[in-house]
Design an enzyme around this catalytic site. Structure first.
Site, PDB file in Angstrom:
ATOM      1  N   ARG A  80       0.839  -1.196   0.000  1.00 35.68           N
ATOM      2  CA  ARG A  80       0.000   0.000   0.000  1.00 35.68           C
ATOM      3  C   ARG A  80       0.876   1.249   0.000  1.00 35.68           C
ATOM      4  NH1 ARG A  80      -3.587  -1.504   5.144  1.00 35.68           N
ATOM      5  NH2 ARG A  80      -1.580  -2.373   5.729  1.00 35.68           N
ATOM      6  N   LYS A  90       2.171   1.972   7.216  1.00 30.32           N
ATOM      7  CA  LYS A  90       2.671   1.198   8.352  1.00 30.32           C
ATOM      8  C   LYS A  90       3.497   2.065   9.294  1.00 30.32           C
ATOM      9  CE  LYS A  90       1.317  -3.049   8.024  1.00 30.32           C
ATOM     10  NZ  LYS A  90       0.373  -3.524   9.046  1.00 30.32           N
ATOM     11  N   TYR A 138      -0.486   4.445  10.677  1.00 27.25           N
ATOM     12  CA  TYR A 138      -0.741   3.432  11.713  1.00 27.25           C
ATOM     13  C   TYR A 138       0.521   3.310  12.560  1.00 27.25           C
ATOM     14  CZ  TYR A 138      -4.860   1.601   9.199  1.00 27.25           C
ATOM     15  OH  TYR A 138      -6.086   1.455   8.599  1.00 27.25           O
ATOM     16  N   HIS A 176       0.358   1.486  16.214  1.00 30.14           N
ATOM     17  CA  HIS A 176       0.239   0.315  17.101  1.00 30.14           C
ATOM     18  C   HIS A 176       1.400   0.273  18.098  1.00 30.14           C
ATOM     19  CE1 HIS A 176      -3.199  -1.253  14.911  1.00 30.14           C
ATOM     20  NE2 HIS A 176      -2.543  -1.031  13.790  1.00 30.14           N
ATOM     21  N   GLU A 222      -4.994   4.335  14.121  1.00 29.55           N
ATOM     22  CA  GLU A 222      -5.839   3.359  14.813  1.00 29.55           C
ATOM     23  C   GLU A 222      -6.520   3.898  16.060  1.00 29.55           C
ATOM     24  OE1 GLU A 222      -2.549   3.119  14.587  1.00 29.55           O
ATOM     25  OE2 GLU A 222      -1.696   2.737  16.574  1.00 29.55           O
ATOM     26  N   SER A 271     -11.076  -3.280   7.990  1.00 30.49           N
ATOM     27  CA  SER A 271     -11.977  -4.358   8.400  1.00 30.49           C
ATOM     28  C   SER A 271     -12.976  -4.662   7.283  1.00 30.49           C
ATOM     29  CB  SER A 271     -12.732  -3.969   9.674  1.00 30.49           C
ATOM     30  OG  SER A 271     -11.877  -4.024  10.790  1.00 30.49           O
ATOM     31  N   ASP A 322     -23.373 -13.362  17.097  1.00 26.07           N
ATOM     32  CA  ASP A 322     -22.786 -12.246  17.853  1.00 26.07           C
ATOM     33  C   ASP A 322     -23.318 -12.313  19.277  1.00 26.07           C
ATOM     34  OD1 ASP A 322     -21.291  -9.417  16.713  1.00 26.07           O
ATOM     35  OD2 ASP A 322     -22.044  -9.410  18.767  1.00 26.07           O
ATOM     36  N   ALA A 331      -9.657 -12.752  12.753  1.00 24.06           N
ATOM     37  CA  ALA A 331      -9.239 -12.212  14.062  1.00 24.06           C
ATOM     38  C   ALA A 331      -7.832 -12.663  14.465  1.00 24.06           C
ATOM     39  CB  ALA A 331     -10.250 -12.619  15.128  1.00 24.06           C
ATOM     40  N   ASP A 336      -5.080 -11.385  13.873  1.00 24.07           N
ATOM     41  CA  ASP A 336      -4.208 -10.290  14.319  1.00 24.07           C
ATOM     42  C   ASP A 336      -4.379 -10.003  15.809  1.00 24.07           C
ATOM     43  OD1 ASP A 336      -6.751  -9.224  13.955  1.00 24.07           O
ATOM     44  OD2 ASP A 336      -6.014  -7.274  13.308  1.00 24.07           O
ATOM     45  N   VAL A 386      -4.218 -15.305   7.552  1.00 30.18           N
ATOM     46  CA  VAL A 386      -3.283 -14.233   7.176  1.00 30.18           C
ATOM     47  C   VAL A 386      -3.570 -12.986   8.032  1.00 30.18           C
ATOM     48  CG1 VAL A 386      -2.562 -12.690   5.313  1.00 30.18           C
ATOM     49  CG2 VAL A 386      -2.934 -15.128   4.852  1.00 30.18           C
ATOM     50  N   ASN A 439      -2.418  -9.883   7.731  1.00 26.18           N
ATOM     51  CA  ASN A 439      -2.620  -8.602   7.030  1.00 26.18           C
ATOM     52  C   ASN A 439      -3.346  -8.847   5.711  1.00 26.18           C
ATOM     53  OD1 ASN A 439      -0.403  -9.837   5.822  1.00 26.18           O
ATOM     54  ND2 ASN A 439       0.467  -7.894   5.147  1.00 26.18           N
TER      55      ASN A 439
HETATM   56  N1  NAD Z   1      -6.539 -10.354   9.444  1.00 22.29           N
HETATM   57  C1  NAD Z   1      -6.677  -9.130   8.997  1.00 22.29           C
HETATM   58  O1  NAD Z   1      -6.044  -8.730   8.014  1.00 22.29           O
HETATM   59  C2  NAD Z   1      -7.620  -8.182   9.668  1.00 22.29           C
HETATM   60  C3  NAD Z   1      -8.012  -6.996   9.024  1.00 22.29           C
HETATM   61  C4  NAD Z   1      -8.951  -6.173   9.659  1.00 22.29           C
HETATM   62  C5  NAD Z   1      -9.463  -6.535  10.921  1.00 22.29           C
HETATM   63  N2  NAD Z   1      -9.030  -7.698  11.521  1.00 22.29           N
HETATM   64  C6  NAD Z   1      -9.527  -8.161  12.821  1.00 22.29           C
HETATM   65  O2  NAD Z   1     -10.848  -8.669  12.699  1.00 22.29           O
HETATM   66  C7  NAD Z   1     -11.453  -8.658  13.987  1.00 22.29           C
HETATM   67  C8  NAD Z   1     -12.849  -8.070  13.904  1.00 22.29           C
HETATM   68  O3  NAD Z   1     -12.736  -6.673  13.608  1.00 22.29           O
HETATM   69  P1  NAD Z   1     -14.031  -5.741  13.456  1.00 22.29           P
HETATM   70  O4  NAD Z   1     -13.538  -4.457  12.897  1.00 22.29           O
HETATM   71  O5  NAD Z   1     -15.112  -6.472  12.762  1.00 22.29           O
HETATM   72  O6  NAD Z   1     -14.451  -5.534  14.987  1.00 22.29           O
HETATM   73  P2  NAD Z   1     -15.883  -5.070  15.500  1.00 22.29           P
HETATM   74  O7  NAD Z   1     -15.658  -4.529  16.874  1.00 22.29           O
HETATM   75  O8  NAD Z   1     -16.570  -4.222  14.492  1.00 22.29           O
HETATM   76  O9  NAD Z   1     -16.721  -6.425  15.611  1.00 22.29           O
HETATM   77  C9  NAD Z   1     -16.430  -7.437  16.508  1.00 22.29           C
HETATM   78  C10 NAD Z   1     -17.734  -8.136  16.873  1.00 22.29           C
HETATM   79  O10 NAD Z   1     -17.405  -9.311  17.637  1.00 22.29           O
HETATM   80  C11 NAD Z   1     -18.488  -9.500  18.539  1.00 22.29           C
HETATM   81  N3  NAD Z   1     -18.110 -10.481  19.558  1.00 22.29           N
HETATM   82  C12 NAD Z   1     -17.300 -10.328  20.636  1.00 22.29           C
HETATM   83  N4  NAD Z   1     -17.215 -11.481  21.323  1.00 22.29           N
HETATM   84  C13 NAD Z   1     -17.988 -12.390  20.645  1.00 22.29           C
HETATM   85  C14 NAD Z   1     -18.295 -13.745  20.831  1.00 22.29           C
HETATM   86  N5  NAD Z   1     -17.831 -14.447  21.878  1.00 22.29           N
HETATM   87  N6  NAD Z   1     -19.104 -14.363  19.937  1.00 22.29           N
HETATM   88  C15 NAD Z   1     -19.609 -13.676  18.885  1.00 22.29           C
HETATM   89  N7  NAD Z   1     -19.348 -12.384  18.656  1.00 22.29           N
HETATM   90  C16 NAD Z   1     -18.549 -11.739  19.521  1.00 22.29           C
HETATM   91  C17 NAD Z   1     -18.773  -8.096  19.038  1.00 22.29           C
HETATM   92  O11 NAD Z   1     -20.057  -7.999  19.650  1.00 22.29           O
HETATM   93  C18 NAD Z   1     -18.667  -7.286  17.740  1.00 22.29           C
HETATM   94  O12 NAD Z   1     -19.928  -7.144  17.114  1.00 22.29           O
HETATM   95  C19 NAD Z   1     -10.482  -7.874  14.876  1.00 22.29           C
HETATM   96  O13 NAD Z   1      -9.679  -8.776  15.591  1.00 22.29           O
HETATM   97  C20 NAD Z   1      -9.644  -7.105  13.892  1.00 22.29           C
HETATM   98  O14 NAD Z   1      -8.394  -6.762  14.433  1.00 22.29           O
HETATM   99  C21 NAD Z   1      -8.120  -8.503  10.914  1.00 22.29           C
END
Ligand code: NAD
Length: 372
Positions: free
Chosen positions: A15, A75, A94, A96, A118, A134, A198, A268, A270, A298, A300
Protein backbone atom coordinates in the site's frame (compact mmCIF):
# COMPACT_ATOMS: atom_id res chain seq x y z
CA UNK A 1 2.53 22.66 4.19
CA UNK A 2 5.00 20.27 2.60
CA UNK A 3 3.42 16.80 2.77
CA UNK A 4 5.78 13.88 2.20
CA UNK A 5 4.85 10.32 1.32
CA UNK A 6 7.70 7.78 1.27
CA UNK A 7 7.62 4.25 -0.20
CA UNK A 8 6.54 1.66 2.37
CA UNK A 9 9.48 -0.56 3.31
CA UNK A 10 7.92 -3.12 5.66
CA UNK A 11 8.11 -6.58 4.02
CA UNK A 12 5.00 -7.54 2.00
CA UNK A 13 3.54 -4.02 2.26
CA UNK A 14 2.30 -2.79 -1.13
CA UNK A 15 0.00 0.00 0.00
CA UNK A 16 0.96 3.69 -0.12
CA UNK A 17 -0.01 6.53 2.22
CA UNK A 18 -1.41 8.87 -0.45
CA UNK A 19 -3.22 8.09 -3.69
CA UNK A 20 -2.82 10.45 -6.65
CA UNK A 21 -6.38 11.64 -5.88
CA UNK A 22 -5.38 12.53 -2.32
CA UNK A 23 -2.29 14.31 -3.66
CA UNK A 24 -4.46 16.34 -6.04
CA UNK A 25 -6.80 17.39 -3.21
CA UNK A 26 -3.86 18.51 -1.09
CA UNK A 27 -2.34 20.43 -3.99
CA UNK A 28 -5.72 22.08 -4.65
CA UNK A 29 -5.66 23.25 -1.03
CA UNK A 30 -2.35 24.97 -1.70
CA UNK A 31 0.02 22.38 -0.25
CA UNK A 32 3.16 20.93 -1.77
CA UNK A 33 3.05 17.12 -2.07
CA UNK A 34 6.33 15.21 -2.22
CA UNK A 35 6.02 11.54 -3.23
CA UNK A 36 8.99 9.17 -3.25
CA UNK A 37 9.51 7.91 -6.76
CA UNK A 38 7.91 4.46 -7.15
CA UNK A 39 5.93 4.72 -3.88
CA UNK A 40 2.62 3.92 -5.60
CA UNK A 41 3.78 1.07 -7.83
CA UNK A 42 2.64 -1.74 -5.47
CA UNK A 43 -0.87 -0.28 -5.45
CA UNK A 44 -0.89 0.32 -9.21
CA UNK A 45 -0.15 4.08 -9.21
CA UNK A 46 2.68 5.31 -11.44
CA UNK A 47 4.91 8.35 -10.90
CA UNK A 48 3.14 9.90 -13.91
CA UNK A 49 -0.22 9.57 -12.11
CA UNK A 50 1.18 11.58 -9.19
CA UNK A 51 2.83 14.17 -11.44
CA UNK A 52 -0.48 14.61 -13.29
CA UNK A 53 -2.08 15.24 -9.89
CA UNK A 54 0.39 18.04 -9.22
CA UNK A 55 2.76 16.18 -6.86
CA UNK A 56 6.54 16.41 -7.01
CA UNK A 57 8.47 13.14 -7.29
CA UNK A 58 11.48 12.77 -4.96
CA UNK A 59 14.30 10.27 -5.46
CA UNK A 60 14.88 8.94 -1.94
CA UNK A 61 13.12 8.50 1.39
CA UNK A 62 15.90 10.56 3.03
CA UNK A 63 14.98 13.57 0.88
CA UNK A 64 11.25 13.11 1.54
CA UNK A 65 11.81 13.00 5.29
CA UNK A 66 14.27 15.91 5.18
CA UNK A 67 11.94 18.22 3.23
CA UNK A 68 8.43 17.40 4.51
CA UNK A 69 6.60 19.08 7.41
CA UNK A 70 4.20 16.13 7.59
CA UNK A 71 4.93 12.49 6.72
CA UNK A 72 1.95 10.39 5.59
CA UNK A 73 2.43 6.61 5.58
CA UNK A 74 0.57 3.34 6.02
CA UNK A 75 2.67 1.20 8.35
CA UNK A 76 4.51 2.25 11.48
CA UNK A 77 7.91 3.81 10.68
CA UNK A 78 10.63 1.19 10.56
CA UNK A 79 13.91 1.69 12.51
CA UNK A 80 15.69 3.30 9.56
CA UNK A 81 12.74 5.66 8.98
CA UNK A 82 12.53 6.59 12.67
CA UNK A 83 16.11 7.88 12.46
CA UNK A 84 14.97 10.32 9.75
CA UNK A 85 12.14 11.85 11.80
CA UNK A 86 12.95 15.18 13.39
CA UNK A 87 11.73 17.51 16.11
CA UNK A 88 8.52 19.31 15.21
CA UNK A 89 7.78 17.01 12.25
CA UNK A 90 4.26 15.59 12.04
CA UNK A 91 3.77 11.86 11.42
CA UNK A 92 0.35 10.53 10.35
CA UNK A 93 0.16 6.72 9.97
CA UNK A 94 -0.74 3.43 11.71
CA UNK A 95 1.53 3.10 14.77
CA UNK A 96 0.24 0.32 17.10
CA UNK A 97 2.65 1.44 19.83
CA UNK A 98 1.35 -0.63 22.78
CA UNK A 99 3.20 -3.85 21.87
CA UNK A 100 6.21 -1.98 20.40
CA UNK A 101 8.53 -0.39 23.01
CA UNK A 102 11.41 0.12 20.55
CA UNK A 103 9.32 2.17 18.17
CA UNK A 104 7.79 4.15 21.03
CA UNK A 105 11.19 5.08 22.47
CA UNK A 106 12.48 6.09 19.03
CA UNK A 107 9.44 8.27 18.36
CA UNK A 108 9.83 9.94 21.77
CA UNK A 109 13.53 10.55 21.10
CA UNK A 110 12.83 12.03 17.66
CA UNK A 111 10.77 14.89 19.10
CA UNK A 112 8.15 14.43 16.39
CA UNK A 113 4.38 14.71 16.79
CA UNK A 114 2.74 11.40 15.89
CA UNK A 115 -0.95 10.85 15.19
CA UNK A 116 -1.94 7.18 14.96
CA UNK A 117 -4.66 6.15 12.52
CA UNK A 118 -5.84 3.36 14.81
CA UNK A 119 -6.79 5.59 17.74
CA UNK A 120 -8.66 8.32 15.83
CA UNK A 121 -12.35 7.99 16.78
CA UNK A 122 -15.77 9.05 15.46
CA UNK A 123 -18.95 10.15 17.20
CA UNK A 124 -20.56 6.71 16.95
CA UNK A 125 -17.82 5.13 19.05
CA UNK A 126 -16.11 3.67 15.99
CA UNK A 127 -12.56 3.79 14.67
CA UNK A 128 -12.93 5.41 11.24
CA UNK A 129 -9.36 4.78 10.10
CA UNK A 130 -9.43 1.08 11.07
CA UNK A 131 -12.91 0.39 9.67
CA UNK A 132 -11.92 0.47 5.98
CA UNK A 133 -9.36 -2.29 6.54
CA UNK A 134 -11.98 -4.36 8.40
CA UNK A 135 -14.33 -3.83 5.46
CA UNK A 136 -11.63 -5.07 3.08
CA UNK A 137 -10.70 -8.10 5.22
CA UNK A 138 -14.37 -8.97 5.74
CA UNK A 139 -15.17 -8.86 2.04
CA UNK A 140 -12.03 -10.80 1.20
CA UNK A 141 -12.72 -13.60 3.71
CA UNK A 142 -15.43 -15.48 1.72
CA UNK A 143 -13.36 -14.97 -1.46
CA UNK A 144 -10.26 -16.69 -0.01
CA UNK A 145 -12.46 -19.19 1.83
CA UNK A 146 -14.25 -20.13 -1.40
CA UNK A 147 -10.90 -20.71 -3.12
CA UNK A 148 -9.73 -22.84 -0.19
CA UNK A 149 -12.96 -24.88 -0.37
CA UNK A 150 -11.95 -26.04 -3.86
CA UNK A 151 -10.78 -29.67 -3.94
CA UNK A 152 -7.34 -28.95 -5.40
CA UNK A 153 -6.67 -26.55 -2.53
CA UNK A 154 -7.48 -29.14 0.14
CA UNK A 155 -11.10 -28.12 0.62
CA UNK A 156 -14.35 -30.08 0.56
CA UNK A 157 -14.99 -29.37 -3.10
CA UNK A 158 -18.14 -27.39 -2.38
CA UNK A 159 -19.32 -24.47 -4.51
CA UNK A 160 -20.45 -21.46 -2.45
CA UNK A 161 -23.72 -20.97 -4.30
CA UNK A 162 -24.44 -24.62 -5.10
CA UNK A 163 -26.41 -25.00 -8.36
CA UNK A 164 -30.11 -25.61 -9.05
CA UNK A 165 -30.91 -28.86 -7.29
CA UNK A 166 -27.76 -28.82 -5.12
CA UNK A 167 -27.59 -27.04 -1.76
CA UNK A 168 -25.20 -24.08 -1.33
CA UNK A 169 -22.28 -24.02 1.10
CA UNK A 170 -23.10 -23.39 4.75
CA UNK A 171 -21.10 -20.42 6.06
CA UNK A 172 -20.94 -19.43 9.72
CA UNK A 173 -19.55 -16.01 10.64
CA UNK A 174 -18.59 -15.60 14.31
CA UNK A 175 -18.76 -11.89 15.21
CA UNK A 176 -21.14 -9.56 13.40
CA UNK A 177 -19.16 -6.31 13.58
CA UNK A 178 -17.52 -4.59 10.62
CA UNK A 179 -15.56 -7.66 9.40
CA UNK A 180 -18.41 -10.09 10.06
CA UNK A 181 -21.11 -8.02 8.38
CA UNK A 182 -19.06 -7.49 5.24
CA UNK A 183 -18.07 -11.17 5.17
CA UNK A 184 -21.70 -12.26 5.53
CA UNK A 185 -22.87 -9.89 2.80
CA UNK A 186 -20.34 -11.22 0.30
CA UNK A 187 -20.87 -14.88 1.25
CA UNK A 188 -24.64 -14.42 0.88
CA UNK A 189 -24.04 -12.61 -2.41
CA UNK A 190 -22.15 -15.69 -3.64
CA UNK A 191 -25.29 -17.68 -2.87
CA UNK A 192 -24.14 -19.37 0.35
CA UNK A 193 -26.41 -20.16 3.29
CA UNK A 194 -25.02 -17.76 5.92
CA UNK A 195 -25.51 -17.44 9.68
CA UNK A 196 -23.87 -14.71 11.77
CA UNK A 197 -23.27 -15.20 15.50
CA UNK A 198 -22.79 -12.25 17.85
CA UNK A 199 -23.00 -11.63 21.57
CA UNK A 200 -24.34 -8.10 21.29
CA UNK A 201 -28.15 -7.95 21.19
CA UNK A 202 -28.17 -4.40 19.75
CA UNK A 203 -25.89 -5.63 16.98
CA UNK A 204 -28.09 -8.68 16.32
CA UNK A 205 -31.15 -6.38 16.17
CA UNK A 206 -29.34 -4.19 13.64
CA UNK A 207 -28.31 -7.19 11.54
CA UNK A 208 -31.84 -8.54 11.65
CA UNK A 209 -33.38 -5.20 10.65
CA UNK A 210 -30.98 -4.50 7.81
CA UNK A 211 -29.98 -7.95 6.55
CA UNK A 212 -32.81 -10.15 7.82
CA UNK A 213 -33.65 -11.33 4.31
CA UNK A 214 -30.03 -11.84 3.30
CA UNK A 215 -28.53 -13.92 6.12
CA UNK A 216 -29.59 -15.41 9.44
CA UNK A 217 -28.29 -14.37 12.85
CA UNK A 218 -28.07 -16.13 16.17
CA UNK A 219 -26.94 -15.28 19.69
CA UNK A 220 -23.41 -16.57 20.24
CA UNK A 221 -23.17 -19.24 22.93
CA UNK A 222 -20.75 -22.16 23.08
CA UNK A 223 -23.64 -24.52 22.29
CA UNK A 224 -24.98 -22.58 19.30
CA UNK A 225 -21.45 -22.16 17.95
CA UNK A 226 -20.69 -25.89 18.28
CA UNK A 227 -23.92 -26.88 16.49
CA UNK A 228 -23.36 -24.49 13.58
CA UNK A 229 -19.64 -25.25 13.23
CA UNK A 230 -20.34 -29.00 13.01
CA UNK A 231 -22.56 -28.45 9.96
CA UNK A 232 -20.48 -25.70 8.33
CA UNK A 233 -18.48 -25.80 5.10
CA UNK A 234 -16.79 -22.53 6.06
CA UNK A 235 -16.38 -20.72 9.39
CA UNK A 236 -15.18 -17.11 9.40
CA UNK A 237 -13.73 -15.82 12.69
CA UNK A 238 -14.49 -12.08 13.08
CA UNK A 239 -14.79 -11.41 16.80
CA UNK A 240 -13.19 -8.55 18.67
CA UNK A 241 -13.05 -7.76 22.34
CA UNK A 242 -11.41 -4.32 22.34
CA UNK A 243 -8.01 -4.30 23.97
CA UNK A 244 -7.99 -8.08 24.60
CA UNK A 245 -6.79 -11.20 22.83
CA UNK A 246 -9.51 -12.90 20.78
CA UNK A 247 -11.43 -15.55 22.72
CA UNK A 248 -10.93 -19.15 21.49
CA UNK A 249 -14.39 -20.13 20.29
CA UNK A 250 -13.62 -23.35 18.38
CA UNK A 251 -11.38 -25.94 20.07
CA UNK A 252 -9.13 -28.49 18.44
CA UNK A 253 -11.43 -31.27 19.68
CA UNK A 254 -14.29 -29.70 17.68
CA UNK A 255 -12.36 -30.08 14.41
CA UNK A 256 -12.89 -33.87 14.48
CA UNK A 257 -16.67 -33.26 14.52
CA UNK A 258 -16.49 -30.99 11.46
CA UNK A 259 -16.87 -32.07 7.84
CA UNK A 260 -13.46 -33.08 6.40
CA UNK A 261 -12.15 -30.35 4.11
CA UNK A 262 -14.23 -27.62 5.77
CA UNK A 263 -12.48 -24.26 5.90
CA UNK A 264 -11.70 -21.92 8.81
CA UNK A 265 -10.85 -18.33 7.87
CA UNK A 266 -9.57 -16.60 11.01
CA UNK A 267 -9.69 -12.86 10.33
CA UNK A 268 -9.24 -12.21 14.06
CA UNK A 269 -5.74 -13.75 13.84
CA UNK A 270 -4.21 -10.29 14.32
CA UNK A 271 -5.60 -10.45 17.87
CA UNK A 272 -4.35 -14.02 18.38
CA UNK A 273 -7.16 -15.77 16.49
CA UNK A 274 -10.49 -17.20 17.66
CA UNK A 275 -9.85 -20.86 16.78
CA UNK A 276 -7.54 -22.89 19.03
CA UNK A 277 -5.64 -24.24 16.02
CA UNK A 278 -5.01 -20.84 14.35
CA UNK A 279 -1.49 -19.59 13.77
CA UNK A 280 -0.63 -16.50 11.74
CA UNK A 281 0.27 -17.13 8.09
CA UNK A 282 1.46 -14.88 5.25
CA UNK A 283 0.24 -14.25 1.72
CA UNK A 284 3.19 -16.31 0.48
CA UNK A 285 1.91 -19.44 2.27
CA UNK A 286 -1.57 -18.65 3.57
CA UNK A 287 -3.24 -22.06 4.05
CA UNK A 288 -2.47 -25.05 6.27
CA UNK A 289 -4.34 -28.12 7.44
CA UNK A 290 -5.04 -29.44 10.95
CA UNK A 291 -7.00 -32.67 11.51
CA UNK A 292 -8.44 -32.51 7.98
CA UNK A 293 -9.68 -28.90 8.37
CA UNK A 294 -8.17 -26.18 6.18
CA UNK A 295 -7.06 -22.96 7.91
CA UNK A 296 -6.51 -19.52 6.32
CA UNK A 297 -5.00 -17.16 8.92
CA UNK A 298 -3.28 -14.23 7.18
CA UNK A 299 -2.70 -11.40 9.63
CA UNK A 300 -2.62 -8.60 7.03
CA UNK A 301 -5.36 -9.65 4.64
CA UNK A 302 -5.82 -6.15 3.10
CA UNK A 303 -2.29 -6.45 1.65
CA UNK A 304 -3.65 -9.00 -0.85
CA UNK A 305 -5.70 -6.26 -2.49
CA UNK A 306 -3.27 -3.37 -2.06
CA UNK A 307 -4.95 -1.15 -4.62
CA UNK A 308 -8.45 -1.38 -3.15
CA UNK A 309 -7.00 -1.10 0.37
CA UNK A 310 -4.95 1.99 -0.51
CA UNK A 311 -8.00 3.68 -2.02
CA UNK A 312 -10.22 2.73 0.94
CA UNK A 313 -7.65 3.96 3.46
CA UNK A 314 -7.05 7.11 1.42
CA UNK A 315 -10.76 7.97 1.44
CA UNK A 316 -10.84 7.66 5.23
CA UNK A 317 -7.61 9.54 5.96
CA UNK A 318 -8.08 12.39 3.47
CA UNK A 319 -10.38 14.69 5.51
CA UNK A 320 -8.08 14.39 8.55
CA UNK A 321 -4.98 14.86 6.41
CA UNK A 322 -6.41 18.02 4.86
CA UNK A 323 -7.39 19.42 8.25
CA UNK A 324 -3.89 18.73 9.60
CA UNK A 325 -2.32 20.41 6.58
CA UNK A 326 -4.75 23.35 6.40
CA UNK A 327 -4.82 24.25 10.08
CA UNK A 328 -1.63 22.74 11.50
CA UNK A 329 -1.95 19.82 13.93
CA UNK A 330 -2.68 21.91 17.03
CA UNK A 331 -5.64 23.81 15.61
CA UNK A 332 -6.92 20.70 13.78
CA UNK A 333 -6.83 18.67 17.02
CA UNK A 334 -8.33 21.52 19.04
CA UNK A 335 -11.24 21.69 16.60
CA UNK A 336 -11.76 17.92 16.43
CA UNK A 337 -11.57 15.86 19.65
CA UNK A 338 -11.69 12.67 17.56
CA UNK A 339 -8.48 13.64 15.79
CA UNK A 340 -6.97 14.60 19.15
CA UNK A 341 -7.67 11.01 20.25
CA UNK A 342 -5.20 10.01 17.56
CA UNK A 343 -2.36 11.94 19.19
CA UNK A 344 0.06 9.38 20.64
CA UNK A 345 3.38 11.25 20.85
CA UNK A 346 4.34 14.92 21.07
CA UNK A 347 7.74 16.52 21.63
CA UNK A 348 9.24 13.60 23.53
CA UNK A 349 6.14 12.77 25.56
CA UNK A 350 3.52 10.06 25.28
CA UNK A 351 -0.03 11.34 25.06
CA UNK A 352 -2.01 8.09 24.81
CA UNK A 353 -2.93 6.51 28.12
CA UNK A 354 -3.31 2.87 27.01
CA UNK A 355 0.14 2.89 25.39
CA UNK A 356 1.73 4.38 28.51
CA UNK A 357 0.03 1.77 30.67
CA UNK A 358 1.13 -1.09 28.42
CA UNK A 359 4.74 0.10 28.31
CA UNK A 360 5.10 1.61 31.80
CA UNK A 361 5.91 5.07 30.42
CA UNK A 362 4.54 8.34 31.87
CA UNK A 363 1.82 10.01 29.84
CA UNK A 364 0.67 13.62 29.59
CA UNK A 365 -2.88 14.44 28.58
CA UNK A 366 -3.32 15.31 24.89
CA UNK A 367 -4.93 18.62 25.82
CA UNK A 368 -1.81 19.56 27.77
CA UNK A 369 0.25 18.75 24.66
CA UNK A 370 -1.93 21.19 22.72
CA UNK A 371 -0.90 23.97 25.09
CA UNK A 372 2.81 23.23 24.95
N1 NAD B 1 -6.54 -10.35 9.44
C1 NAD B 1 -6.68 -9.13 9.00
O1 NAD B 1 -6.04 -8.73 8.01
C2 NAD B 1 -7.62 -8.18 9.67
C3 NAD B 1 -8.01 -7.00 9.02
C4 NAD B 1 -8.95 -6.17 9.66
C5 NAD B 1 -9.46 -6.53 10.92
N2 NAD B 1 -9.03 -7.70 11.52
C6 NAD B 1 -9.53 -8.16 12.82
O2 NAD B 1 -10.85 -8.67 12.70
C7 NAD B 1 -11.45 -8.66 13.99
C8 NAD B 1 -12.85 -8.07 13.90
O3 NAD B 1 -12.74 -6.67 13.61
P1 NAD B 1 -14.03 -5.74 13.46
O4 NAD B 1 -13.54 -4.46 12.90
O5 NAD B 1 -15.11 -6.47 12.76
O6 NAD B 1 -14.45 -5.53 14.99
P2 NAD B 1 -15.88 -5.07 15.50
O7 NAD B 1 -15.66 -4.53 16.87
O8 NAD B 1 -16.57 -4.22 14.49
O9 NAD B 1 -16.72 -6.43 15.61
C9 NAD B 1 -16.43 -7.44 16.51
C10 NAD B 1 -17.73 -8.14 16.87
O10 NAD B 1 -17.41 -9.31 17.64
C11 NAD B 1 -18.49 -9.50 18.54
N3 NAD B 1 -18.11 -10.48 19.56
C12 NAD B 1 -17.30 -10.33 20.64
N4 NAD B 1 -17.21 -11.48 21.32
C13 NAD B 1 -17.99 -12.39 20.64
C14 NAD B 1 -18.30 -13.74 20.83
N5 NAD B 1 -17.83 -14.45 21.88
N6 NAD B 1 -19.10 -14.36 19.94
C15 NAD B 1 -19.61 -13.68 18.88
N7 NAD B 1 -19.35 -12.38 18.66
C16 NAD B 1 -18.55 -11.74 19.52
C17 NAD B 1 -18.77 -8.10 19.04
O11 NAD B 1 -20.06 -8.00 19.65
C18 NAD B 1 -18.67 -7.29 17.74
O12 NAD B 1 -19.93 -7.14 17.11
C19 NAD B 1 -10.48 -7.87 14.88
O13 NAD B 1 -9.68 -8.78 15.59
C20 NAD B 1 -9.64 -7.11 13.89
O14 NAD B 1 -8.39 -6.76 14.43
C21 NAD B 1 -8.12 -8.50 10.91
Amino acid sequence: MKIGCPTEIKPQEFRVGMTPDAAREAVNHGHEVLIQSGAGIGAGFTDEDYVAAGAKMIGTAEEVFAQADMIVKVKEPQAVERKMLREGQLLFTYLHLAPDPEQTVDLLKSGCTAIAYETVTDDRGGLPLLAPMSEVAGRLAPQVGAYTLQKANGGRGVLMGGVPGVAPAKVVVIGGGVVGTHAAKIAAGMGADVTVLDRSLPRLRYLDDVYGGTFKNQYSTAGATADLVREADMVIGAVLIPGAAAPKLVSRAQLSEMKPGAVLVDVAIDQGGCFETSRATTHADPIYEVDGIMHYCVANMPGAVARTSTQALGNATLPFLLNLANKGWKQACEDDPHLLNGLNVHAGQLTYYAVGKALGIDVISPSLALKS
